[in-house]
Write a protein that holds these residues in place. Structure first.
Motif, PDB file in Angstrom:
ATOM      1  N   ASP A 292       0.849  -1.198   0.000  1.00 42.65           N
ATOM      2  CA  ASP A 292       0.000   0.000   0.000  1.00 42.65           C
ATOM      3  C   ASP A 292       0.883   1.246   0.000  1.00 42.65           C
ATOM      4  N   SER A 351      -6.556  -0.446  -1.123  1.00 44.64           N
ATOM      5  CA  SER A 351      -5.231  -0.177  -0.542  1.00 44.64           C
ATOM      6  C   SER A 351      -4.079  -0.628  -1.424  1.00 44.64           C
ATOM      7  N   ILE A 585      -4.474   5.668   3.633  1.00 44.15           N
ATOM      8  CA  ILE A 585      -4.782   4.261   3.361  1.00 44.15           C
ATOM      9  C   ILE A 585      -4.841   3.476   4.665  1.00 44.15           C
ATOM     10  N   ARG A 586      -3.981   3.859   5.621  1.00 42.46           N
ATOM     11  CA  ARG A 586      -3.879   3.040   6.834  1.00 42.46           C
ATOM     12  C   ARG A 586      -4.271   3.742   8.134  1.00 42.46           C
TER      13      ARG A 586
END
Length: 735
Positions: A292, A351, A585-586
């Motif tokens: 990702d 992702s 994304i995280r």
């Protein structure tokens, strides 16, 4: 006549059995088995039970089990007496709300946030009541803190259960079973009635839902909701830890369906009103196994000015507010990186797909474009919605080789990008120097890197150090985060900040006292210490034997960073403005502030929008902080578990290590590979050792030996327990 006397005798015997303290309510069938009455001769037992019911000596509870009325009355009296005692304590004592933390030895503590600077409240076994580890409870102080002893309390009420599901090992019995919890802090087994085991087999690892938390005299009861696997299966150990912390392993079908509908390519319509940066040379720099890729960097130099671009994947373009994807992302809060897997915040379709800044592909981004002078000051910046195309996917290893001129082949392969990398290295050093000058604290502890074989068994553990490439990306991301935070703090719009409060006064005082004893001068302004002073202390500790211990002690005296709606600054970074912008994304907070930034850039930040963000951001901050804590705990637990599993293969072997902690129960020793174990004081048989609480020393009464932090020792591995995640050492005898 004789038959009547026999019946009377048996009736008395059965009633007395039910009045016994050890007796647990049973069905008629269970009583017959207990009394060893064959199935064809149980009619008399039923008659006796009916007689006792008629006489009012026994009753049938709601689960169809028989129990003595006298015992019930006694139990009611006892409960009433306990309640009266509790009410009396409640009336007299100070009442607080906190989280109950159980100890494997039967007692526990309550962590109370409102008791700022105070130690946790000690709860003796008799004061726990029906509280479980992790419960939110009301606690009443029964003994105030005195002579360096914690204050003591009793739990008056369980306000909220901390865990509804528990992971453990199923043990089967005739007609029922029970689950032994994996968590050593859960002191009681969970009873599983007949028909609620999902046909689990003996020793299966299971997830059990608690339906009744029981009482002092009654076991908790539950039903098995998932069979996780059998002992020895690949990855089961990590799965059990993840499940025990309620980490979601799969995405709901609705979320996956929504992700599937997102198109994997872009067209010209997607670029409308975006700044086109596809001709700007940029790279991603990540670990070799990263999938990702959410940040790219670009750099050009004009005279003494650096034009730094930090380009972040525009995840908010695909995850709409309040959609199934968004709700699931908020619920998870963050991606979790475990020793053998990643539990992502977003489905892989996003992702690792359209949101990943893959080289050579057009991607939507939110870019922070900064002009930085030769002193590292951002003199101008612009945040813009952009379209980008990454030129090369770089690894930390290769960038490090280029910057340190370690590999001509790698340098030749990326020769067109090499000048930019050297300019990046140059700017990185300038930014780092500026940050250190203002007092930013850098705790440079090596991370543990654990290599697993095909079956998930640890085969190697080593210290993973930061290098020039990881520092370069860190410096650029920090600069972008500060720049974005400052703009939105000055705009006064609703926003999410990453804040870090000043250290706990009492804890930092104790740490600095030891630092002073080590010969390092400490300056403080009244009650507070400045980040710059801590930075100076860490620098002076470098190279000293006690450096690892004292650095960790200072770190532990600090508060944890968290997400807030108020911009109160970041103590550790010595930054007035700070947020998380670079990893949508995280991390959910990054995704949330991207939405706010885009609303503002598009001129849509109306009064209604401001009210909307004011209403939701407090909860987003609270949830994100809580999920971050959970992720850190699971990551830490799985690492400790794999370290114990690794050292189990080395029992009997000798290693060199450094004393990383001294307590009254022994010495903690850290090996070069970052594994830490305990030398129990009762195994140190060459002398009687006493603990010096003031100086953190163990002193031998006869030999006058002294064991202190930072001291180098040789240890032998005596044992390792995967279940408790603990490792036992013994000191090697000196020749």
């Amino acid at each position: 006549m004789k038959k009547n006397q026999q019946m009377k005798k048996r009736k008395k015997m059965l009633y007395e059995l039910m009045c016994c303290k050890e007796y647990q309510p049973m069905r008629a069938k269970e009583l017959a088995i207990l009394l060893q009455i064959p199935s064809g001769k149980r009619e008399e037992l039923h008659k006796i039970l009916d007689l006792l019911l008629e006489e009012g000596k026994i009753s049938i509870n709601k689960r169809g089990r028989y129990e003595a009325v006298r015992k019930i009355e006694k139990k009611k009296e006892r409960v009433k007496e306990q309640e009266t005692q509790r009410e009396e304590i409640f009336r007299k004592g100070h009442c607080y709300t906190g989280t109950f933390i159980s100890h494997p030895r039967g007692f526990g503590f309550v962590q109370v946030e409102e008791m700022e600077g105070a130690r946790d409240i000690f709860i003796p076994e008799e004061g726990i009541g029906t509280a479980f580890h992790g419960d939110k409870v009301q606690v009443v102080v029964t003994k105030e803190e005195k002579d360096n002893k914690r204050c003591e309390g009793t739990i008056a009420k369980v306000l909220e259960r901390g865990m509804g599901e528990i992971v453990g090992t199923y043990e089967k019995s005739s007609g029922f079973g029970f689950v032994v919890p994996d968590n050593q802090r859960l002191l009681r087994d969970i009873f599983i009635p007949q028909g609620k085991s999902m046909n689990a087999e003996k020793r299966d690892k299971v997830l059990v839902k608690i339906q009744d938390f029981g009482s002092r005299n009654k076991s908790p009861e539950g039903k098995i909701v998932e069979i996780l696997g059998k002992p020895g299966e690949k990855g089961l150990d990590v799965l059990c830890v993840a499940k025990s912390h309620d980490l979601p392993m799969e995405f709901p079908e609705k979320v996956l369906n929504q992700a599937e509908r997102i198109k994997e390519t872009l067209n010209e319509g997607d670029f409308y009103q975006r700044l086109d940066l596809r001709d700007v040379v940029m790279v991603t720099i990540d670990g070799e196994d990263a999938k990702d890729l959410d940040d790219a960097v670009s750099l050009t130099k004009r005279g003494n000015l650096y034009e730094l671009g930090v380009h972040i994947a525009d995840v908010s373009n695909y995850v709409q507010y309040s959609s199934a994807l968004d709700k699931e992302a908020l619920k998870r809060g963050t991606s979790v990186y475990l020793v053998d897997r990643v539990i992502p915040m977003l489905p892989k379709k996003l992702s690792n797909g359209i949101c990943s800044l893959n080289a050579g592909e057009d991607r939507l981004a939110l870019s922070c474009l900064m002009t930085i002078d030769e002193k590292g000051k951002v003199i101008a910046h612009k945040i813009a919605e952009t379209v980008i195309r990454v030129n090369e996917r770089m690894s930390y290893t290769d960038v490090k080789k280029i910057l340190l001129k370690e590999d001509e082949t790698v340098t030749e392969r990326y020769k067109d990008l090499v000048p930019m990398f050297f300019q990046m290295g140059e700017l990185s050093q300038i930014l780092r120097k500026r940050r250190k000058k203002r007092g930013s604290i850098d705790f440079d502890f090596p991370e543990s890197k654990i290599l697993l074989d095909d079956m998930g068994k640890p085969v190697e553990i080593y210290a993973y150090e930061h290098n020039v490439a990881t520092e370069l990306i860190e410096d650029f991301m920090l600069t972008a985060n500060e720049t974005v935070a400052e703009e939105y703090a000055l705009l006064g719009l609703p926003f999410l900040y990453r804040t870090h409060e000043n250290p706990d006064g009492e804890k930092i005082e104790a740490a600095l006292s030891l630092v002073h004893q080590a010969g390092v001068k400490v300056k403080k302004a009244k009650e507070n210490i400045a980040p710059k002073e801590i930075q100076k202390i860490l620098k002076e500790l470098q190279g000293m034997d006690c450096e690892p211990f004292l650095s960790r002690l200072i770190l532990r005296s600090m508060k944890q960073a968290k997400y807030t709606v108020d911009c109160t600054g970041h103590f550790g970074l010595a930054a007035k403005y700070y947020c998380h912008f670079t990893s949508p994304i995280r991390r959910y907070p990054d995704l949330q502030i991207h939405r706010i930034i885009k609303e503002n850039l598009r001129g849509k930040m109306s009064e209604a929008k401001i009210r909307h963000y004011d209403q939701i951001l407090e909860e987003v901050a609270r949830q994100s902080s809580a999920m971050e804590r959970r992720a850190e705990e699971v990551e830490r637990e799985t690492v400790k578990m794999k370290k114990a599993e690794f050292m189990k293969q080395h029992v009997g072997e000798t290693f060199e290590g450094v004393i990383s902690g001294v307590t009254e129960w022994g010495l903690y020793v850290e090996l070069e590979n970052t594994v830490e174990g305990l030398v129990h004081v009762n195994t140190m048989t060459d002398d009687y050792y006493t603990y010096d609480r003031e100086q953190y020393l163990l002193k031998g009464d006869m030999t006058k030996k002294v064991y202190a932090m930072g001291q180098k020792v040789k240890v032998r591995v005596e044992g390792a327990d995967i279940q408790t995640k603990s490792i036992d050492f013994s000191l090697e005898r000196e020749e």
